[in-house]
Structures are given as structure tokens and as C-alpha cells.
Write an enzyme that holds these catalytic residues in place. Structure first.
Site, mmCIF file in Angstrom:
data_model
loop_
_atom_site.group_PDB
_atom_site.id
_atom_site.type_symbol
_atom_site.label_atom_id
_atom_site.label_comp_id
_atom_site.label_asym_id
_atom_site.label_seq_id
_atom_site.Cartn_x
_atom_site.Cartn_y
_atom_site.Cartn_z
ATOM 1 N N ASP A 1 -3.049 4.578 -2.471
ATOM 2 C CA ASP A 1 -4.122 5.137 -1.651
ATOM 3 C C ASP A 1 -4.613 6.475 -2.232
ATOM 4 O O ASP A 1 -3.788 7.326 -2.608
ATOM 5 C CB ASP A 1 -3.554 5.372 -0.238
ATOM 6 C CG ASP A 1 -4.601 5.747 0.780
ATOM 7 O OD1 ASP A 1 -5.516 4.953 0.995
ATOM 8 O OD2 ASP A 1 -4.487 6.844 1.379
ATOM 9 N N ASP B 1 0.851 -1.181 0.000
ATOM 10 C CA ASP B 1 0.000 0.000 0.000
ATOM 11 C C ASP B 1 0.892 1.237 0.000
ATOM 12 O O ASP B 1 1.742 1.370 0.875
ATOM 13 C CB ASP B 1 -0.844 -0.034 1.284
ATOM 14 C CG ASP B 1 -2.211 0.544 1.097
ATOM 15 O OD1 ASP B 1 -2.302 1.601 0.451
ATOM 16 O OD2 ASP B 1 -3.181 -0.027 1.612
ATOM 17 N N HIS C 1 -10.892 -2.774 4.118
ATOM 18 C CA HIS C 1 -10.680 -2.379 5.516
ATOM 19 C C HIS C 1 -11.452 -1.119 5.899
ATOM 20 O O HIS C 1 -11.412 -0.719 7.060
ATOM 21 C CB HIS C 1 -9.183 -2.152 5.745
ATOM 22 C CG HIS C 1 -8.662 -1.044 4.894
ATOM 23 N ND1 HIS C 1 -8.518 -1.156 3.525
ATOM 24 C CD2 HIS C 1 -8.289 0.223 5.198
ATOM 25 C CE1 HIS C 1 -8.093 -0.018 3.039
ATOM 26 N NE2 HIS C 1 -7.936 0.843 4.025
ATOM 27 N N ASP C 2 -12.102 -0.459 4.934
ATOM 28 C CA ASP C 2 -12.874 0.760 5.220
ATOM 29 C C ASP C 2 -14.376 0.515 5.190
ATOM 30 O O ASP C 2 -15.158 1.435 5.477
ATOM 31 C CB ASP C 2 -12.598 1.839 4.152
ATOM 32 C CG ASP C 2 -11.185 2.378 4.193
ATOM 33 O OD1 ASP C 2 -10.592 2.415 5.284
ATOM 34 O OD2 ASP C 2 -10.674 2.769 3.119
ATOM 35 N N GLU D 1 -6.678 3.541 -5.723
ATOM 36 C CA GLU D 1 -7.918 3.787 -4.985
ATOM 37 C C GLU D 1 -8.413 5.163 -5.399
ATOM 38 O O GLU D 1 -7.718 6.160 -5.205
ATOM 39 C CB GLU D 1 -7.684 3.751 -3.479
ATOM 40 C CG GLU D 1 -9.005 3.865 -2.732
ATOM 41 C CD GLU D 1 -8.866 4.257 -1.272
ATOM 42 O OE1 GLU D 1 -9.622 3.749 -0.458
ATOM 43 O OE2 GLU D 1 -7.999 5.090 -0.951
HETATM 44 O O1 LIG Z 1 -15.491 7.429 -0.179
HETATM 45 P P1 LIG Z 1 -14.550 7.984 -1.211
HETATM 46 O O2 LIG Z 1 -14.366 9.483 -1.107
HETATM 47 O O3 LIG Z 1 -14.940 7.528 -2.599
HETATM 48 O O4 LIG Z 1 -13.072 7.439 -0.938
HETATM 49 C C1 LIG Z 1 -12.660 6.120 -0.870
HETATM 50 C C2 LIG Z 1 -12.033 5.813 0.467
HETATM 51 O O5 LIG Z 1 -11.056 6.827 0.719
HETATM 52 C C3 LIG Z 1 -10.448 6.846 2.000
HETATM 53 O O6 LIG Z 1 -9.653 5.688 2.177
HETATM 54 C C4 LIG Z 1 -8.244 5.621 2.141
HETATM 55 O O7 LIG Z 1 -7.537 6.764 2.605
HETATM 56 C C5 LIG Z 1 -7.624 7.081 3.996
HETATM 57 C C6 LIG Z 1 -6.555 8.111 4.266
HETATM 58 O O8 LIG Z 1 -5.294 7.598 3.886
HETATM 59 C C7 LIG Z 1 -7.437 5.853 4.925
HETATM 60 O O9 LIG Z 1 -7.903 6.192 6.197
HETATM 61 C C8 LIG Z 1 -8.219 4.649 4.409
HETATM 62 O O10 LIG Z 1 -8.016 3.531 5.234
HETATM 63 C C9 LIG Z 1 -7.797 4.417 2.975
HETATM 64 O O11 LIG Z 1 -8.342 3.245 2.413
HETATM 65 C C10 LIG Z 1 -11.538 6.883 3.059
HETATM 66 O O12 LIG Z 1 -10.969 6.827 4.356
HETATM 67 C C11 LIG Z 1 -12.494 5.712 2.918
HETATM 68 O O13 LIG Z 1 -13.521 5.764 3.899
HETATM 69 C C12 LIG Z 1 -13.122 5.770 1.538
HETATM 70 O O14 LIG Z 1 -13.899 4.588 1.345
#
Ligand SMILES: O=P(O)(O)OC[C@H]1O[C@H](O[C@H]2O[C@H](CO)[C@@H](O)[C@H](O)[C@H]2O)[C@H](O)[C@@H](O)[C@@H]1O
Length: 550
Positions: free
Chosen positions: A197, A96, A323-324, A249
Site C-alpha cells: 500500500d 495487502d 476498491h478506491d 501502489e
Molecule cells: O491518488 P494517489 O495519490 O495517486 O494515490 C493512490 C491511492 O492511494 C490511497 O490508497 C491506499 O491507501 C489508503 C490508506 O492506506 C487506503 O485508504 C486505500 O484504500 C489504499 O488503496 C488513496 O486512499 C486512494 O484514494 C488513491 O487512489
């Protein structure tokens, strides 16, 4: 670029996968121990969430040192052994890369704070507006404003996520050069892929202005310069190899941009994650709400992305969980009455689509949300911010907790349920996040229910490797307005693969077009047992079935 259309990727969240030291936190040795499990499932690659040195305010997405191993997770020897052991099993390691922001503990940010001009230009610093208000009115994605005071200066720094995650200034070529060094460092260590990310928010507009909607996404999402940056990233790093698989992502992206990011002619990425299909249970587009999912909208979105990406030569990452995300079984199925049917139907729906399937740890055994009773059982920073905001907006404690139970990212992060022993065999210590109470019923070793689901995943993975139609077939939805069944056809070299997925617990019927009944059909896979294809096809609760038509 490597052909990855026959591949399946397994995501392990190291912190919650397997602890080998008894400190309650999963580690790299735990991943090594379980590589044979991943091999047995049939996955080709394993994506690991960040394990670099980090204060862990956002579980490792706040990186303090990009080229280190956080002692929480292990040592360099452990990492080298991970590369060696995964190589032996022919499982590619996908890391990642969080290149949009660093932790405020990162040396660059600390130097910037200490007044070093070179490093101040590594971040996005601005003065307040003339009227004293913040540089822009943008919101942080974790709640509150996206700007915080930069030390004891008059300036503010941008953080689209947590206040401890400062956005990097990609307009500065020095920053890009440093980040490419990081990616090359890991390539030289033998990794075979990267998940980038929130990579589509790296290119902020040149002039930062207030947003009309008070949120600001359009000022930094999918801006034209992002494509330039990703092309450069490709050229300077993984594009110099021919066997690296990459996935971006993409936050709130569009099909048009998805095509540009992932069409091989663009020289950007192998594929992308988009999230629109996972927002169909957001009331008025707002995550921290509860509502039953909108099935028609779900189908329309899946269809738009399948057909649109195919038409433009783009490539989707296929997934329900990560994981989100709260567990898909809870969101789109009935985990109480139909756990196996729910899990297998959801799996089949995405595994037979056009794209590359990702399996998030535990979905292959039917893991569910933990439904914790206390707010303090949840550890995620976004969850706690949301609770405060919900309370400020007038919700009662009970209502706020009900929403958290549905939407918290910790739903996905509970420890992997390996067996029936204490803490599900995840740790001999106290787990950093409570294990879900249902671990005796759902686990990899003693649960018949979990075993059925896992066997089904194995079969889906085996079929992908065997059938070109799954890897390369075109996609077309049928009966898109059907109220409970998502039906689609994949087509390749005069063959058709018809996939029928019923998303509800009643019985329903779909009338199939005559052209699908003209050829010779054979049953490929389903969760109800052998079936004959017929014009009026009746489906049971959470049934899924696929037929090959020649
Ligand atoms: O919901 P979106 O605006 O379409 O975005 C997708 C995801 O983005 C974020 O996730 C990623 O970045 C974060 C910061 O580095 C990190 O906390 C997370 O674990 C990463 O996967 C956001 O936090 C997610 O909730 C969204 O699903």
C-alpha cells in the site's frame, strides 16, 4: 523472480465479497467458497485487501495488529484453509501490506502515547513551529491537516491519511526490522505475493519543512531513499524466494520512478500501480468535482506509461478498477445503453496492453456504481470528509451528493452480485453497505448480460496465456490524436497485434497505416463479431477489435 507476464490477478475485497456467517460482512470462508469461481475465470492469483485486526476506520487500512486475523473476517483455521484450498487450485494468494502507517490503536502507537521513548521513535513526532503553527503545512490525503496532537504532549504526529493512521518512521532501522518480520511471517504462512500500500510515500524527507504548494507531496513522494528502503525490503523478505510476485501502489509517481521500482535489475518490485489515467475526470486535478473524462489525455497517459515503462524495462499493473475507484463502466462508457460493449471494450483495452492485468471483483460481470440516494448510504471515511469540505466550500447538499455519487470509493465497495436473491446472494443478513439496486440485472448466475462479459474476460485471459505477443510484445500507439479511438500495436518476433478500441457511442472511422495492411491478417477477438481489416476501419459504439498480422 517468477515469470508473471502470462498471469492475471483477481482482486477480492473480502468485506464485500461473500458473507458466510450472516453478519453482513464478507469473510475468509466466503473467499474460500468462491475460489472455484476465480479459477473458472482463469485468474492465477487473488489479491485480498487487509483482513488483519483493525478498528476499521479505513476498512482495514488502519492496522492494529499485522500478524492477526480480525474476527470480523474469520479465524486462523479459516486462513490456513484458504492457503490450502488456493494451493490446490493453483491460485496464489497475494496479501495487502500497509507499511506506511499503523492504526493509532496499534500497540506501538499506544506504547508511544504512554511515554515509551523507543516507540515514540516508531512514528513521526514533531513540535509546533515557533509561531505555534503545525510542524508543516502539509495536507492529509483524506482532508484537513496532516498533523494531529500527540496525546497530551506538546508534540504532533504525522498522518498522511486519516487521523487514526499514524505514519511510521522508516528512518528508524528498528521500525524497518519489525516490518520485515511481518512480511516474513506471512511468507512463512505460504502466501505468494504482496501488494504494498502507498509504498512510495514511506521515505519522508530528512528535514520536514513547509511545502510551497501547501500540500506537501514532493516532501515525501518518490524520494531517493524510498528506493533504498524497497531494495532492503526485497533483500530481507520476499527477495529470498523465487516465486513471489509483488506490486507497489504508487501515489502520484512518475515513469522514471516506475522504471526504478519495477525493472528487475533494481531488485525492488515486480510491478507498480500508477493512477494518472484515473484522474482524467478530475476538474483542474481536483478529485471531488464532476466532469466528463478527457479522452485525449487518457490516451496520452496510457501511451506515456506503456512506451516509457517498456523503454526502461519497467512493468505496469494494468487496471481500471480497484476498491478506491468508482466503476470504470460508469466513468468511461455508457452503462445504460451499451453495458456489454462498454465492459468488454474497456477490458480488452487494458488486457492486451503490456503489463499484468488486475480484475477487480464484479468488473467481470459488468457491475456499476450504486447511485445511492442518501449520503448515509455511503460509509467511507474519505467520502464523508469530502462531503463536509464540499459543503464548507459552498456546495449545496444536492451538488455535494452528486459529486459523491460520481467519486466515492464506496462505488467499488458494494457487495458482489452473485445472484437474484435478496442482497444479491452476498449475505443472509443485513449487508454492511447497500447492494446496488441493479443486482437482478447484473449478477453471476442469472444474467445473460453478465455472462457475456464474463465469457469475454475468460477469452482475454486465455489469449494472454496462449500468445507470447500479449505477454512480451513491444508497444506502439497509432493515431494518438484520433478523437474517439485508442489504437495500438504490440509487436513480437515479426508479428503484430493491432488493437482498436472505440470509446464513444457513435460510429467513427480510423485510417490505418499501410504497413499494417501489408501482411496477412486474422481476427483475434472483438465485441462485434468477425471483422476484416481494412484501411478505412469503421467502428461502432464501444467496439473493440484485435487482429494478428503476420
Ligand atoms: O491518488 P494517489 O495519490 O495517486 O494515490 C493512490 C491511492 O492511494 C490511497 O490508497 C491506499 O491507501 C489508503 C490508506 O492506506 C487506503 O485508504 C486505500 O484504500 C489504499 O488503496 C488513496 O486512499 C486512494 O484514494 C488513491 O487512489
Amino acid at each position: 523472480m517468477q515469470n508473471f507476464h502470462d498471469k492475471v490477478i483477481y482482486q477480492a475485497y473480502p468485506k464485500s465479497f461473500k458473507d458466510t456467517t450472516g453478519n453482513g460482512i464478507g469473510d475468509l470462508n466466503g473467499v474460500i467458497e468462491k475460489l472455484p469461481y476465480i479459477k473458472d475465470l482463469g485468474a492465477d492469483m487473488i489479491w485480498l485487501n487487509p483482513f488483519y485486526k483493525s478498528p476499521q476506520n479505513d476498512n482495514g487500512y488502519d492496522i492494529e495488529d499485522y500478524t492477526s486475523i480480525d474476527p470480523l473476517f474469520g479465524t486462523w483455521d479459516d486462513f490456513d484453509r484458504l492457503v490450502e484450498e488456493s494451493d490446490k487450485l493453483e491460485i496464489g494468494l497475494m496479501l495487502d501490506m500497509v507499511l506506511n502507517h499503523t492504526s493509532t490503536e496499534h500497540e506501538w502507537f499506544q506504547k508511544a502515547l504512554a511515554g515509551d521513548k523507543k516507540y515514540q521513535d516508531f512514528y513521526i513526532l514533531r513540535d509546533a513551529q515557533k509561531d505555534g503553527s503545525l510542524p508543516t503545512n502539509w495536507e492529509s490525503k483524506f482532508g484537513g491537516p496532516a498533523w494531529s496532537k500527540f496525546g497530551d504532549t506538546d508534540k504532533y504526529y504525522l498522518h498522511l491519511y486519516d487521523v487514526t493512521q499514524a505514519d511510521l518512521n522508516w528512518r528508524n532501522p528498528e521500525v524497518r526490522k519489525e516490518l520485515y518480520k511481518v512480511v516474513n511471517f506471512w511468507l512463512e504462512k505460504g502466501v505468494k505475493g504482496f501488494r504494498f500500500d502507498v509504498i512510495n510515500v514511506i521515505g519522508k524527507a530528512e528535514e520536514l519543512k513547509d511545502a510551497e504548494d501547501g500540500v506537501g507531496k514532493s516532501h515525501y513522494t518518490d524520494t531517493p531513499i524510498v528506493h533504498e528502503y524497497i531494495k532492503e525490503l526485497n533483500r530481507e523478505t520476499f527477495g529470498r524466494y523465487d516465486d513471489i510476485v509483488t506490486v507497489g501502489e504508487m501515489s502520484s509517481t512518475t515513469v522514471e520512478n516506475g522504471i526504478k521500482y519495477s525493472n528487475p535489475d533494481s531488485n525492488e518490485l515486480s510491478m507498480i500501480f500508477s493512477f494518472h489515467h484515473l484522474k482524467v475526470d478530475y476538474k483542474d486535478g481536483e478529485k471531488w468535482t464532476t466532469m466528463p473524462f478527457d479522452f485525449i489525455k487518457l490516451k496520452q497517459i496510457l501511451d506515456e506509461w506503456q512506451a516509457g515503462m517498456a523503454a526502461g524495462g519497467g512493468w505496469n499493473a494494468l487496471f481500471w478498477n480497484n476498491h478506491d475507484q468508482p466503476r470504470a463502466n460508469n466513468r468511461f462508457g455508457d452503462v445504460k445503453n451499451y453495458p456489454v460493449k462498454t465492459a468488454t471494450m474497456l477490458a480488452q483495452t487494458v488486457h492486451l496492453l503490456r503489463g499484468t492485468p488486475f480484475i477487480y471483483q464484479g468488473e467481470e460481470i459488468g457491475m456499476t456504481n450504486p447511485d445511492y440516494s442518501e449520503l448515509n448510504d455511503y460509509k467511507d471515511i474519505e467520502t464523508h470528509n469530502a462531503f463536509i469540505e464540499l459543503k464548507e466550500a459552498g456546495a449545496s447538499d444536492e451538488k455535494a451528493l452528486e459529486i459523491i455519487r460520481d467519486k466515492s470509493r464506496d462505488n467499488a465497495r458494494t457487495p458482489m452480485q452473485w445472484n437474484e436473491s435478496e442482497h444479491a446472494g452476498f449475505t443472509e443478513g443485513e449487508p454492511w453497505l447497500k447492494v446496488a439496486d441493479n443486482y437482478k440485472k447484473i449478477n453471476t448466475e442469472s444474467s445473460k448480460e453478465s455472462e457475456k462479459i464474463r465469457s469475454y474476460y475468460k477469452e482475454l485471459i486465455r489469449l494472454r496465456k496462449e500468445m507470447a505477443i500479449i505477454q512480451e510484445g513491444n508497444y506502439k500507439a497509432i493515431a494518438l490524436d484520433h478523437p474517439s479511438i485508442y489504437a495500438y500495436v504490440r509487436e513480437h518476433e515479426n508479428q503484430k497485434l493491432l488493437v482498436l478500441n472505440h470509446f464513444y457511442s457513435d460510429e467513427d472511422k480510423i485510417t490505418l497505416p499501410d504497413e499494417l495492411l501489408e501482411g496477412e491478417s486474422s481476427y483475434v477477438i472483438g465485441n462485434r463479431g468477425d471483422r476484416e481489416l481494412e484501411k478505412e476501419f469503421v467502428m461502432g459504439p464501444y467496439e473493440t477489435a484485435a487482429f494478428l498480422i503476420k
